[in-house]
Design an enzyme around this catalytic site. Structure first.
Site, PDB file in Angstrom:
ATOM      1  N   SER A 248       1.056  -1.227  -0.192  1.00 52.77           N
ATOM      2  CA  SER A 248      -0.034  -0.001  -0.017  1.00 52.77           C
ATOM      3  C   SER A 248       0.951   1.343   0.019  1.00 52.77           C
ATOM      4  CB  SER A 248      -0.874   0.079   1.158  1.00 52.77           C
ATOM      5  OG  SER A 248      -1.580   1.354   1.514  1.00 52.77           O
TER       6      SER A 248
ATOM      7  N   HIS B 294      -1.244  -1.162  -4.151  1.00 55.51           N
ATOM      8  CA  HIS B 294      -2.481  -0.954  -3.563  1.00 55.51           C
ATOM      9  C   HIS B 294      -2.606   0.558  -3.449  1.00 55.51           C
ATOM     10  CE1 HIS B 294      -6.000  -2.139  -1.097  1.00 55.51           C
ATOM     11  NE2 HIS B 294      -5.564  -1.265  -0.250  1.00 55.51           N
TER      12      HIS B 294
ATOM     13  N   ASP C   5      -4.569   3.471  -1.847  1.00 56.05           N
ATOM     14  CA  ASP C   5      -5.859   3.846  -0.694  1.00 56.05           C
ATOM     15  C   ASP C   5      -6.259   5.256  -1.102  1.00 56.05           C
ATOM     16  OD1 ASP C   5      -6.119   1.469   1.076  1.00 56.05           O
ATOM     17  OD2 ASP C   5      -4.066   2.003   1.374  1.00 56.05           O
TER      18      ASP C   5
ATOM     19  N   MET D 208      -9.039   7.837   0.150  1.00 56.78           N
ATOM     20  CA  MET D 208      -9.967   8.360   1.563  1.00 56.78           C
ATOM     21  C   MET D 208     -10.253   9.689   1.439  1.00 56.78           C
ATOM     22  SD  MET D 208      -7.312   6.894   4.493  1.00 56.78           S
ATOM     23  CE  MET D 208      -6.512   5.026   4.403  1.00 56.78           C
TER      24      MET D 208
ATOM     25  N   HIS E 208      -8.499   0.948  -3.818  1.00 57.25           N
ATOM     26  CA  HIS E 208      -9.474   0.707  -2.661  1.00 57.25           C
ATOM     27  C   HIS E 208     -10.034   1.970  -2.346  1.00 57.25           C
ATOM     28  CE1 HIS E 208      -9.306  -0.292   1.914  1.00 57.25           C
ATOM     29  NE2 HIS E 208     -10.611  -0.252   1.368  1.00 57.25           N
TER      30      HIS E 208
ATOM     31  N   MET F 203     -12.258   4.258  -0.317  1.00 57.77           N
ATOM     32  CA  MET F 203     -12.990   4.577   1.071  1.00 57.77           C
ATOM     33  C   MET F 203     -13.662   5.909   0.822  1.00 57.77           C
ATOM     34  SD  MET F 203      -9.837   2.983   3.320  1.00 57.77           S
ATOM     35  CE  MET F 203      -8.747   3.164   2.005  1.00 57.77           C
TER      36      MET F 203
ATOM     37  N   MET G 256     -11.073  -6.384   5.204  1.00 54.43           N
ATOM     38  CA  MET G 256     -10.293  -5.365   6.316  1.00 54.43           C
ATOM     39  C   MET G 256     -10.094  -5.884   7.498  1.00 54.43           C
ATOM     40  SD  MET G 256     -10.008  -2.521   4.572  1.00 54.43           S
ATOM     41  CE  MET G 256      -9.034  -1.634   5.537  1.00 54.43           C
TER      42      MET G 256
ATOM     43  N   ASP H  27      -6.459  -6.677   4.169  1.00 50.21           N
ATOM     44  CA  ASP H  27      -5.890  -5.370   4.157  1.00 50.21           C
ATOM     45  C   ASP H  27      -5.800  -4.862   5.668  1.00 50.21           C
ATOM     46  OD1 ASP H  27      -5.292  -2.851   3.792  1.00 50.21           O
ATOM     47  OD2 ASP H  27      -6.743  -2.294   2.341  1.00 50.21           O
TER      48      ASP H  27
HETATM   49  C1  DX5 Z   1      -6.205   1.316   5.871  1.00 44.15           C
HETATM   50  C2  DX5 Z   1      -5.634   0.981   4.328  1.00 44.15           C
HETATM   51  C3  DX5 Z   1      -4.631   0.126   4.315  1.00 44.15           C
HETATM   52  C4  DX5 Z   1      -3.409   0.617   4.708  1.00 44.15           C
HETATM   53  C5  DX5 Z   1      -2.690  -0.734   5.299  1.00 44.15           C
HETATM   54  O1  DX5 Z   1      -7.525   1.912   5.822  1.00 44.15           O
HETATM   55  O2  DX5 Z   1      -6.738   0.472   3.623  1.00 44.15           O
HETATM   56  O3  DX5 Z   1      -4.486  -0.450   3.137  1.00 44.15           O
HETATM   57  O4  DX5 Z   1      -2.556   1.237   4.277  1.00 44.15           O
HETATM   58  O5  DX5 Z   1      -1.579  -0.304   6.068  1.00 44.15           O
HETATM   59  P1  DX5 Z   1      -0.736  -1.440   6.943  1.00 44.15           P
HETATM   60  O6  DX5 Z   1      -0.232  -2.432   6.293  1.00 44.15           O
HETATM   61  O7  DX5 Z   1       0.372  -0.246   7.612  1.00 44.15           O
HETATM   62  O8  DX5 Z   1      -1.745  -1.612   8.145  1.00 44.15           O
HETATM   63 ZN    ZN Z   2      -6.446  -0.389   1.343  1.00 46.95          ZN
END
Ligand code: DX5
Ligand code: ZN
Length: 232
Positions: A10, A35, A37, A39, A68, A70, A139, A181
């Site tokens: 990620s 990956h 993310d 947000m 991903h 969110m 998750m 994840d």
């Molecule tokens: C959290 C993200 C993850 C995050 C994982 O909301 O979706 O992808 O980056 O990070 P680690 O591996 O540090 O838990």
């Molecule tokens: Zn993620």
């Protein structure tokens, strides 16, 4: 075990000032997917990166970009991410008003589609859309931040999803990937694989590891993750 395992670092934990380099280095070190993310400070209490950043890293690698989402609402960002070069787009079902329609939209845009389940989100959301799923993402932390601890309850949930996916495969012959994840590390990835996952997101475990300056700075952590998987 016959499943092919994929490691998906990620970039949430990467050095954003050198993002292109980070992406090419982590793939050169043996990672499979990137990956990504997204947000929105609405669905989750954090704000990260959007389609422009996806577009900027697309020329840097041929690897799958696994977006991903969110975010809430979901749909209006999907065509933008597809145009920006995303290959896989996953979203949280409770953030979409019409789950079936959102999955179809992702496919219409030429990407693979999947649902993401928070630790407390029930799996029933997948019941009537199995034929539209390419991937299920579980998750193992509450979404919003990297660097959180893996929630052990996820292992039971993973076994439940594995069962559903295996039954579906028996009926249809079609594989659906199972990604996990949050809090994935060298010391727990084998247990997570044994519980049924085949695709592993790892942010802080990978990008927190290498301090060297060469293109293979992530070799040792990725080999360590793979060595654990090889023993499963
Ligand atoms: C959290 C993200 C993850 C995050 C994982 O909301 O979706 O992808 O980056 O990070 P680690 O591996 O540090 O838990
Ligand atoms: Zn993620």
């Amino acid at each position: 075990m016959s499943r092919a395992f994929k490691i998906a670092p990620s970039i949430l934990s990467a050095n954003f000032a050198k993002l292109g380099e980070e992406v090419s280095n982590v793939i050169a070190s043996g990672a499979d997917w990137i990956h990504f993310d997204v947000m929105d400070n609405h669905y989750v209490p954090n704000l990260t990166i959007g389609p422009l950043v996806c577009e900027a890293i697309r020329p840097v690698t041929d690897a799958v970009i696994d977006v991903h989402l969110m975010v809430k609402p979901v749909d209006r960002l999907i065509p933008d991410f597809a145009k920006a070069g995303a290959n896989v787009i996953t979203f949280h079902p409770e953030a979409s008003d019409h789950i079936d329609r959102t999955l179809a939209l992702i496919h219409d845009c030429g990407c693979q589609a999947g649902l993401v389940f928070n630790p407390a989100t029930p799996l029933q959301y997948m019941d009537y859309v199995m034929d539209k799923l390419d991937i299920v993402l579980l998750m193992s932390v509450n979404p919003g931040f990297g660097g959180q601890a893996f929630l052990p309850i996820t292992l039971d949930k993973l076994r439940g999803v594995r069962c559903r996916l295996d039954m579906y495969k028996k009926k249809t012959g079609r594989d659906i990937l199972l990604e996990v994840d949050g809090g994935v590390k060298v010391d727990n990835i084998a247990d997570i694989a044994r519980a049924g996952a085949d695709t592993f997101v790892a942010g802080s475990a990978v990008f927190g590891a290498g301090k060297d300056t060469d293109a293979h700075r992530y070799d040792s952590v990725i080999s360590a993750l793979r060595a654990q998987l090889a023993a499963v």
